[in-house]
Enzyme design. Structure first.
Site, PDB file in Angstrom:
ATOM      1  N   GLY A   1      17.287 -11.697 -48.580  1.00 58.28           N
ATOM      2  CA  GLY A   1      17.903 -13.252 -48.554  1.00 58.28           C
ATOM      3  C   GLY A   1      18.007 -13.147 -49.935  1.00 58.28           C
ATOM      4  O   GLY A   1      18.480 -12.335 -50.644  1.00 58.28           O
TER       5      GLY A   1
ATOM      6  N   THR B   1      17.480 -17.679 -46.028  1.00 58.03           N
ATOM      7  CA  THR B   1      18.310 -18.585 -47.240  1.00 58.03           C
ATOM      8  C   THR B   1      19.347 -19.157 -46.480  1.00 58.03           C
ATOM      9  O   THR B   1      19.767 -20.262 -46.859  1.00 58.03           O
ATOM     10  CB  THR B   1      18.648 -17.201 -48.116  1.00 58.03           C
TER      11      THR B   1
ATOM     12  N   ALA C   1      18.879 -22.653 -45.493  1.00 55.83           N
ATOM     13  CA  ALA C   1      18.244 -23.999 -46.413  1.00 55.83           C
ATOM     14  C   ALA C   1      19.502 -24.669 -46.643  1.00 55.83           C
ATOM     15  O   ALA C   1      20.569 -24.371 -47.193  1.00 55.83           O
ATOM     16  CB  ALA C   1      17.852 -23.096 -47.639  1.00 55.83           C
TER      17      ALA C   1
ATOM     18  N   GLU D   1      15.692 -35.468 -54.201  1.00 61.57           N
ATOM     19  CA  GLU D   1      14.757 -35.294 -52.795  1.00 61.57           C
ATOM     20  C   GLU D   1      13.467 -35.722 -53.110  1.00 61.57           C
ATOM     21  O   GLU D   1      12.798 -35.963 -54.216  1.00 61.57           O
ATOM     22  CB  GLU D   1      14.835 -33.916 -52.307  1.00 61.57           C
TER      23      GLU D   1
ATOM     24  N   ASP E   1       6.548 -10.346 -41.699  1.00 58.99           N
ATOM     25  CA  ASP E   1       6.372  -8.859 -41.450  1.00 58.99           C
ATOM     26  C   ASP E   1       5.741  -8.438 -42.643  1.00 58.99           C
ATOM     27  O   ASP E   1       4.941  -7.646 -42.840  1.00 58.99           O
ATOM     28  CB  ASP E   1       7.743  -8.252 -41.324  1.00 58.99           C
TER      29      ASP E   1
ATOM     30  N   HIS F   1       8.190 -28.874 -41.903  1.00 64.64           N
ATOM     31  CA  HIS F   1       9.369 -30.063 -42.279  1.00 64.64           C
ATOM     32  C   HIS F   1       9.086 -31.308 -41.660  1.00 64.64           C
ATOM     33  O   HIS F   1       9.338 -31.093 -40.283  1.00 64.64           O
ATOM     34  CB  HIS F   1      10.755 -29.145 -42.310  1.00 64.64           C
TER      35      HIS F   1
ATOM     36  N   ARG G   1       6.733 -34.093 -48.432  1.00 67.98           N
ATOM     37  CA  ARG G   1       6.729 -33.778 -46.862  1.00 67.98           C
ATOM     38  C   ARG G   1       5.564 -33.692 -45.992  1.00 67.98           C
ATOM     39  O   ARG G   1       5.412 -33.967 -44.807  1.00 67.98           O
ATOM     40  CB  ARG G   1       7.404 -32.506 -46.950  1.00 67.98           C
TER      41      ARG G   1
ATOM     42  N   HIS H   1       7.953 -24.651 -41.162  1.00 68.78           N
ATOM     43  CA  HIS H   1       9.096 -24.698 -41.942  1.00 68.78           C
ATOM     44  C   HIS H   1       8.961 -23.470 -43.434  1.00 68.78           C
ATOM     45  O   HIS H   1       9.960 -22.659 -43.469  1.00 68.78           O
ATOM     46  CB  HIS H   1       9.293 -25.858 -42.847  1.00 68.78           C
TER      47      HIS H   1
ATOM     48  N   ARG I   1       4.886 -27.120 -51.377  1.00 70.66           N
ATOM     49  CA  ARG I   1       6.070 -26.913 -51.921  1.00 70.66           C
ATOM     50  C   ARG I   1       6.850 -28.139 -52.504  1.00 70.66           C
ATOM     51  O   ARG I   1       7.328 -29.049 -51.479  1.00 70.66           O
ATOM     52  CB  ARG I   1       6.945 -26.005 -51.264  1.00 70.66           C
TER      53      ARG I   1
END
Length: 552
Positions: free
Chosen positions: A13, A44, A47, A116, A242, A263, A311, A372, A407
């Site tokens: 990513g 990535t 997003a 945001e 992983d 999310h 969120r 998310h 986050r």
């Protein structure tokens, strides 16, 4: 087969490709990127929202961004990590632009900034509503143009190599666990010594493949998140945790795994669950209002910031409203906004919703929460170093301390590139001090895989999804968590016994990783006896202590 590289990068990513470009530019040695599928399939690229960075100094500053991040993280965040990311963000934005990434600008050439949830100022750089895809595109072009970066698509890292693989007993308290590279599963039809530009079919199926030995002086883990352990997620199906699982099995330190971000708004479409289509938070920043299907608003009952609340608050509010009213979704309303402006700012969302019969300029958008982002992961320092020597971790699989308990929107992409820079600088200073460990044994490739065993693996993956969604979701309790623990323990024993006797395949490796990650999320959730950030439990509904929990 045995391969040797100076830098081995597991994942592709924004974190992995940024790091690859930085070390390749500064070092003449060999760089290899291991891609689980294709170079463009990473978290990535999914997003939508953007990248947070202080660029409008007329109204914004670093202190505001730092404080917004600390508030969102419920003051569990590591302030040193927060300051490192925030203060280095502008220079990394500049480098992304130099690599060919395009961000939307206004007529005067200044960045067209969004705001945001949780942000006190407009500081989100974006490219329409597909910012991640644009960053991925720009970085892929730069990586493919770099001659000393070799990309191995459709290859899957099975385990990182430590002293354990040479018969040395390794424990979490061993003072100097070292990483010497990774065992990597190649496609079953891969020619020995496959070329740089060869294209392979996806791994998996019942036949398995060959496990090769990849020796490295420095290894970087950037495998992304673990949303696929849940039944519905905004992540692609490959997000099975992983890297976190591999490092945990190698006795590395993992932290903050209880903090799984859901999310609040993915498109409710039962036909698409991995990934569920993301309705970016920027749409609420744009003026979207959360409502019940009957048009009634509800966020005023939960937070004074209404639809722009962080969120975790929004996700829990939606979850509660869905349960109160027996709904499978709520709605996001942008019908009061100018239709042309809506189509301009959110062209991909507009077309996606239109494809299932919803015109977002006149119709409500059906939305619901979905797994998310993982705020915890492999514990690293300010240089991206893990507790295992010669092993770095960046991106979503790492726990830098930036996010704490939750986050802040659009902080993840900038965290990835800032820590890619920090890890590149540090590893470049040390790579020439290391040698390849030639004593590493080859992988034992014995075993077979039958249709019957494949059926068991597929069914077990579904069981993990059900366990995590039903018992370790947005709202938790000790009763549910213990039930998850017991069922995951049974699956763990069954899967490990199967893994020891069958030929390695992507499916069984992913199942092992999902079980390990599910166990870690459950264990950390049980150990935190309070509700904090993204972790909400009905047994401990208030803050109790300010202790960071990590494996020892």
């Amino acid at each position: 087969m045995v391969y040797k590289y100076d830098f081995l990068i597991i994942g592709a990513g924004v974190a992995g490709m940024s790091y690859a470009l930085k070390v390749a530019r500064a070092h003449k040695g060999s760089v290899c990127i291991i891609c689980k599928t294709s170079l463009d399939e990473a978290n990535t690229s999914f997003a939508q929202g953007g990248v947070a960075s202080v660029t409008n100094l007329a109204v914004d500053n670093f202190e505001k961004h730092i404080e917004d991040t600390m508030i969102a993280g419920d003051y569990i965040s590591d302030r040193a990590a927060v300051e490192q990311v925030v203060r280095n963000a502008p220079s990394q934005i500049k480098e992304l632009v130099e690599w060919g990434v395009n961000f939307d600008r206004k007529d005067d050439g200044e960045f067209d900034l969004h705001r945001e949830g949780g942000h006190s100022e407009f500081r989100i750089l974006h490219h329409a509503d597909d910012t991640g895809a644009e960053i991925q595109r720009g970085l892929m072009a730069a990586v493919r143009a770099c001659k000393n970066i070799e990309v191995k698509e459709n290859h899957f890292a099975v385990e990182i190599i430590t002293q354990h693989h040479m018969g040395v007993r390794v424990t979490r308290r061993s003072p100097h666990i070292k990483c010497y590279g990774a065992y990597v599963l190649a496609p079953s039809d891969s020619p020995k010594g496959g070329g740089k530009d060869s294209v392979h079919p996806p791994l998996g199926g019942i036949e398995g493949g060959r496990v090769d030995t990849y020796l490295a002086k420095v290894t970087l883990m950037c495998t992304g998140g673990c949303g696929a352990v849940y039944m519905t997620t905004s992540n692609p199906v490959i997000a099975t945790g992983d890297g976190i699982a591999m490092v945990y099995r190698a006795k590395g330190t993992v932290a903050d795994m209880e903090f799984v971000q859901f999310h609040p708004t993915v498109l409710h479409n039962p036909k698409e669950t991995h990934p569920a289509y993301l309705i970016t938070e920027a749409m609420r920043g744009y003026g979207g209002i959360l409502k019940l299907p009957n048009g009634q608003t509800f966020m005023e009952k939960y937070d004074e910031r209404l639809s722009l609340a962080p969120r975790d608050i929004v996700a829990r509010a939606i979850d509660k409203e869905m349960k109160i009213h027996g709904l499978d979704h709520v709605c996001l309303d942008v019908t009061h906004k100018d239709p042309a402006e809506t189509r301009h700012h959110f062209p991909n969302i507009y077309q996606k919703c239109l494809s299932i019969g919803i015109d977002i300029t006149t119709d409500y958008i059906p939305v619901r929460p979905a797994a998310h982002y993982m705020c915890g992961g492999i514990k690293v320092d300010l240089n991206g170093q893990t507790s295992i020597d010669r092993l770095y971790a960046i991106g979503e699989c790492s726990c830098t301390g930036l996010h704490g308990g939750n986050r802040l929107a659009s902080n993840s992409l900038i965290e990835a590139v800032v820590y890619a820079d920090a890890a590149a600088r540090h590893s470049l200073e040390h790579v020439d001090l290391y040698e390849w460990n030639e004593r590493v044994p080859e992988w034992n490739d014995e075993g077979t895989m039958t249709n019957e065993e494949q059926v068991l693996i597929t069914q077990s993956i579904k069981e993990v999804n059900q366990i995590m969604s039903n018992y370790v979701g947005i709202v938790r309790s000790d009763l549910r968590l213990h039930r998850a623990w017991d069922r995951l323990d049974m699956l763990y024993e069954e899967t490990e016994n199967l893994f020891k006797r069958v030929k390695a395949s992507r499916d069984i490796c992913e199942l092992r990783n999902m079980i390990n990650v599910g166990y870690l999320i459950t264990r950390f959730a049980l150990e935190r006896k309070e509700s904090r950030g993204l972790h909400y439990t009905v047994d401990y509904p208030v803050h109790a202590y300010d202790k960071k929990v990590e494996t020892t």
